[in-house]
Design a protein around this motif. Structure first.
Motif, PDB file in Angstrom:
ATOM      1  N   LEU A 118      55.251  51.775  46.080  1.00 35.22           N
ATOM      2  CA  LEU A 118      55.569  51.542  47.494  1.00 35.22           C
ATOM      3  C   LEU A 118      55.312  52.817  48.298  1.00 35.22           C
ATOM      4  O   LEU A 118      55.613  53.912  47.831  1.00 35.22           O
ATOM      5  N   PRO A 119      54.779  52.660  49.512  1.00 32.02           N
ATOM      6  CA  PRO A 119      54.635  53.844  50.360  1.00 32.02           C
ATOM      7  C   PRO A 119      56.009  54.464  50.632  1.00 32.02           C
ATOM      8  O   PRO A 119      56.990  53.727  50.790  1.00 32.02           O
ATOM      9  N   VAL A 120      56.067  55.780  50.684  1.00 34.37           N
ATOM     10  CA  VAL A 120      57.358  56.464  50.866  1.00 34.37           C
ATOM     11  C   VAL A 120      58.122  55.889  52.042  1.00 34.37           C
ATOM     12  O   VAL A 120      59.313  55.595  51.948  1.00 34.37           O
ATOM     13  N   TYR A 121      57.430  55.747  53.175  1.00 32.87           N
ATOM     14  CA  TYR A 121      58.175  55.401  54.383  1.00 32.87           C
ATOM     15  C   TYR A 121      58.773  54.001  54.304  1.00 32.87           C
ATOM     16  O   TYR A 121      59.868  53.794  54.804  1.00 32.87           O
ATOM     17  N   THR A 122      58.095  53.047  53.642  1.00 36.35           N
ATOM     18  CA  THR A 122      58.721  51.722  53.550  1.00 36.35           C
ATOM     19  C   THR A 122      59.964  51.785  52.655  1.00 36.35           C
ATOM     20  O   THR A 122      60.981  51.180  52.981  1.00 36.35           O
ATOM     21  N   ILE A 136      62.695  53.323  54.680  1.00 36.27           N
ATOM     22  CA  ILE A 136      63.159  52.429  55.749  1.00 36.27           C
ATOM     23  C   ILE A 136      64.055  51.333  55.174  1.00 36.27           C
ATOM     24  O   ILE A 136      65.109  51.018  55.736  1.00 36.27           O
ATOM     25  N   VAL A 137      63.667  50.767  54.041  1.00 32.40           N
ATOM     26  CA  VAL A 137      64.503  49.718  53.445  1.00 32.40           C
ATOM     27  C   VAL A 137      65.865  50.293  53.048  1.00 32.40           C
ATOM     28  O   VAL A 137      66.913  49.673  53.291  1.00 32.40           O
ATOM     29  N   TRP A 138      65.857  51.493  52.455  1.00 32.96           N
ATOM     30  CA  TRP A 138      67.141  52.105  52.081  1.00 32.96           C
ATOM     31  C   TRP A 138      67.969  52.429  53.321  1.00 32.96           C
ATOM     32  O   TRP A 138      69.195  52.315  53.305  1.00 32.96           O
ATOM     33  N   MET A 139      67.295  52.830  54.404  1.00 35.50           N
ATOM     34  CA  MET A 139      68.040  53.088  55.642  1.00 35.50           C
ATOM     35  C   MET A 139      68.747  51.826  56.112  1.00 35.50           C
ATOM     36  O   MET A 139      69.892  51.872  56.567  1.00 35.50           O
ATOM     37  N   ASN A 169      58.702  64.059  53.069  1.00 35.00           N
ATOM     38  CA  ASN A 169      58.604  62.689  53.563  1.00 35.00           C
ATOM     39  C   ASN A 169      59.940  61.963  53.575  1.00 35.00           C
ATOM     40  O   ASN A 169      60.315  61.366  54.581  1.00 35.00           O
ATOM     41  N   PHE A 194      62.479  63.426  56.088  1.00 31.14           N
ATOM     42  CA  PHE A 194      61.970  63.345  57.461  1.00 31.14           C
ATOM     43  C   PHE A 194      62.032  61.920  57.994  1.00 31.14           C
ATOM     44  O   PHE A 194      62.450  61.679  59.125  1.00 31.14           O
ATOM     45  N   VAL A 195      61.631  60.954  57.166  1.00 30.73           N
ATOM     46  CA  VAL A 195      61.702  59.568  57.624  1.00 30.73           C
ATOM     47  C   VAL A 195      63.165  59.154  57.785  1.00 30.73           C
ATOM     48  O   VAL A 195      63.537  58.454  58.720  1.00 30.73           O
TER      49      VAL A 195
END
Lengths: 330, 299
Positions: free
Chosen positions: A149-153, A156-159, A266, A269-270
């Motif tokens: 999975l891309p880091v940012y997704t 975001i899901v964990w957020m 990453n 930062f995200v």
């Protein structure tokens, strides 16, 4: 085997004349061969120079300059400040140095825990999945998904899961298990360290799993069979065969995990944007903030150079020490 | 735990239907407990992403529900209008694709040189390239930015804010690992093979393209996956080096998820859509990655 001959021949071609040079066309071919490897390397070398080495040197130069927002248009005119930026960065009695030290401490603790847990989970899963069983392929695919999975997704899901009012974590911890009296905040305050650690381990353990799975395939099966016939149990096999055989793999794996985690930008930062809570203020984001939020690139560069020196030092100590340990046991 | 298993267990099983390495029962129980917990830990976010993307807005803004109150595909339609997801997607595709192709080509030649030739500076090259892996990205972010701007000013070659600039940057990110892994992989291919090809009249490049490359397909696929994933997921340089036209998914989605009022169902849908190409590709090709690593890097 045949593997040594070509290299020997070429090594000879450089210095002394080769043992049996092909007649006539030999000289021309040798010259081409002499420059050929460099030709092959040229693109890689040029790119590394452009994107990594030259910028790094520029960065080191910048760390000796008073590069504030006034000079960003023509940074050549920024005044030299000698070690001034470094003094600011390591002066732990002043706010900038104290913040850097705190961020460094947080990063160390975070890295130790994150690497340790990722390695532990990866090793456990790889060893437990060493023998084939029904569904192993599917399970392996599932386990590798966080790595793909891309880091940012992922972040975001964990957020979303860590949200105060509508997140899964608070629903489970507070509403279903009643472990806390109120709904805790996860993305601000002290809990942010736990949140960051969770996401980091979730993302990185599959890499450890992948590498160790690959490493396990190089252990000959008959070692296990022989030891089983000699009466060794599973636990003993793990300690006497599996873990020692994995040592070279682990040496590199732990170092790579360490460098990635320590430098990780990453995930924090995200997760927190430009302003991480103090407990989750990892060093990369901290330096980014110090550079881009305050527009003081000189100090930011000095901090980056210090970070690089620290990583070089750790690597320089780590590699010989682990190599020696391996040598002693072998 | 499994230590206490009687020493005779394993050999006794051989007389039955299992190999001498068959694990005892305590090991099997441990296995299912540990793997079960790991499955829950790994699968939970994936479940949340998948169900969240199908939930109506009231489900994701109110208290969390394990089972959606209703299913809707609206989020999947809305994401393309709420943010310019299509453009981000195209940008990411061009940048990651370009970086992957270039990175693999460059890495193949470099790795071939390191694996097959002995030349002055071979060790220095290997060590330097590998050590760039430990550079904090933050150290060369601003210098690189300045270099790109200056290259643009002097030569008219637009690197800052362009897709080309990011392709150039990303391809060097995956280069060290790719070279390292391919060197290991090429080393495992007998050198007699390309020697024979050269004797048969192929040049060195011919030997590489016609003999070594076909034998190294798993290694190359593994390297390509790695390069694509690296470029697809990078955030730091994308957030500094792109403008409105060239913004990638990494930056776009981060902005989407950190607005004041987040439509979490849409964000989950977008995350899923963005993840599917890489995850599917990775899972389809992961066995190459394992073989590639086994033959090459992990030795």
């Amino acid at each position: 085997m045949t593997t040594t001959t070509p290299r020997l021949r070429r090594a000879g071609g450089k210095g002394a004349p080769p043992a049996a040079p092909p007649a006539r066309r030999g000289a021309a071919r040798r010259i081409r061969r002499g420059s050929l490897p460099y030709l092959f390397l040229l693109p890689a070398l040029a790119l590394e120079l452009l994107v990594h080495l030259v910028p790094m040197i520029v960065g080191i130069v910048m760390s000796f300059k008073g590069l504030t927002q006034f000079y960003i248009r023509n940074w050549n005119e920024a005044p030299w400040t000698g070690l001034g930026n470094y003094k600011v960065a390591v002066d732990v009695d002043a706010p900038v140095g104290a913040d850097l030290l705190r961020s460094f401490t947080v990063t160390c603790a975070f890295t130790l825990l994150a690497v340790g847990l990722a390695w532990l989970l990866g090793t456990a899963a790889a060893v437990l999945m060493q023998d084939a069983f029904r569904g192993r392929g599917w399970l392996r695919a599932l386990f590798l998904t966080p790595y793909a999975l891309p880091v940012y997704t992922s972040v975001i899901v964990w957020m979303f899961m860590f949200q105060h009012d509508n997140g899964l974590v608070n629903h489970v911890v507070h509403d279903q298990l009643h472990l806390t009296s109120g709904r805790p905040f996860w993305l601000i305050g002290d809990n942010s360290f736990v949140a960051l650690l969770t996401v980091s381990v979730w993302r990185n353990w599959p890499f450890a799993f992948l590498i160790i799975t690959a490493g396990l395939q190089n252990i000959p099966r008959d070692l296990y069979e022989a030891s089983a016939i000699d009466g060794a149990g599973v636990w003993r096999q793990l300690r006497a065969i599996t873990l020692p055989s994995l040592r070279p793999v682990n040496q590199v794996l732990v170092l790579v995990l360490f460098l990635w985690t320590f430098n990780d930008f990453n995930v924090p930062f995200v997760m927190f944007g430009g302003s991480a809570p103090p407990r989750a203020d990892l060093i990369s984001v901290h330096i980014y903030q110090a550079s881009f939020v305050t527009w003081n690139f000189g100090t930011g560069s000095a901090m980056s150079v210090l970070l690089l020196l620290f990583l070089l030092l750790v690597t320089a100590v780590y590699l010989p020490v682990t190599a020696k340990l391996r040598g002693r046991d072998a | 735990m499994p230590e206490t298993a009687p020493a005779g267990t394993a050999p006794r099983r051989t007389s039955g239907y299992r190999s001498p390495t068959a694990p005892p029962r305590s090991m099997i129980v441990t296995r299912w407990i540990v793997l079960g917990l790991l499955t829950a830990f790994t699968g939970l976010p994936i479940y949340v992403m998948a169900t969240g993307s199908l939930k109506p807005l009231r489900d994701v803004s109110g208290e969390f529900r394990w089972i959606p109150s209703g299913l809707t595909l609206r989020p999947y339609a809305d994401i393309w209008h709420t943010i310019p997801l299509g453009r981000y997607f195209l940008n990411s595709l061009i940048i990651a694709g370009g970086a992957t192709v270039c990175s693999v080509v460059v890495a193949v030649f470099a790795a071939y040189a390191v694996s097959r030739y002995s030349f002055r500076g071979r060790r220095v090259f290997t060590v330097t390239v590998l050590s760039t892996q430990m550079f904090p990205g933050i150290l060369f972010l601003l210098p690189l930015f300045l270099i790109y701007v200056n290259v643009g000013n002097y030569t008219g070659l637009q690197l800052y804010g362009s897709r080309g600039g990011l392709i150039l940057t990303y391809l060097t990110f995956s280069l060290p690992f790719s070279i390292w892994m391919l060197v290991g992989y090429f080393d495992s291919i007998p050198k007699g093979l390309d020697e024979a090809a050269q004797v048969d009249g192929c040049g060195p490049v011919g030997a590489l393209l016609r003999v070594v490359l076909p034998a190294a397909v798993p290694g190359i696929v593994a390297v390509a996956i790695y390069a694509f994933m690296t470029a697809w997921g990078e955030v730091l340089f994308a957030s500094v080096m792109t403008d409105d036209r060239t913004r990638t998914l990494a930056v776009g989605l981060q902005g989407y998820a950190t607005q004041n009022d987040v439509y979490w169902n849409q964000v989950m849908a977008a995350s899923l859509v963005v993840s599917v190409p890489v995850v599917a590709g990775f899972l389809l090709l992961q066995r190459y990655l394992v073989t590639g690593l086994t033959a090459g890097a992990v030795k």
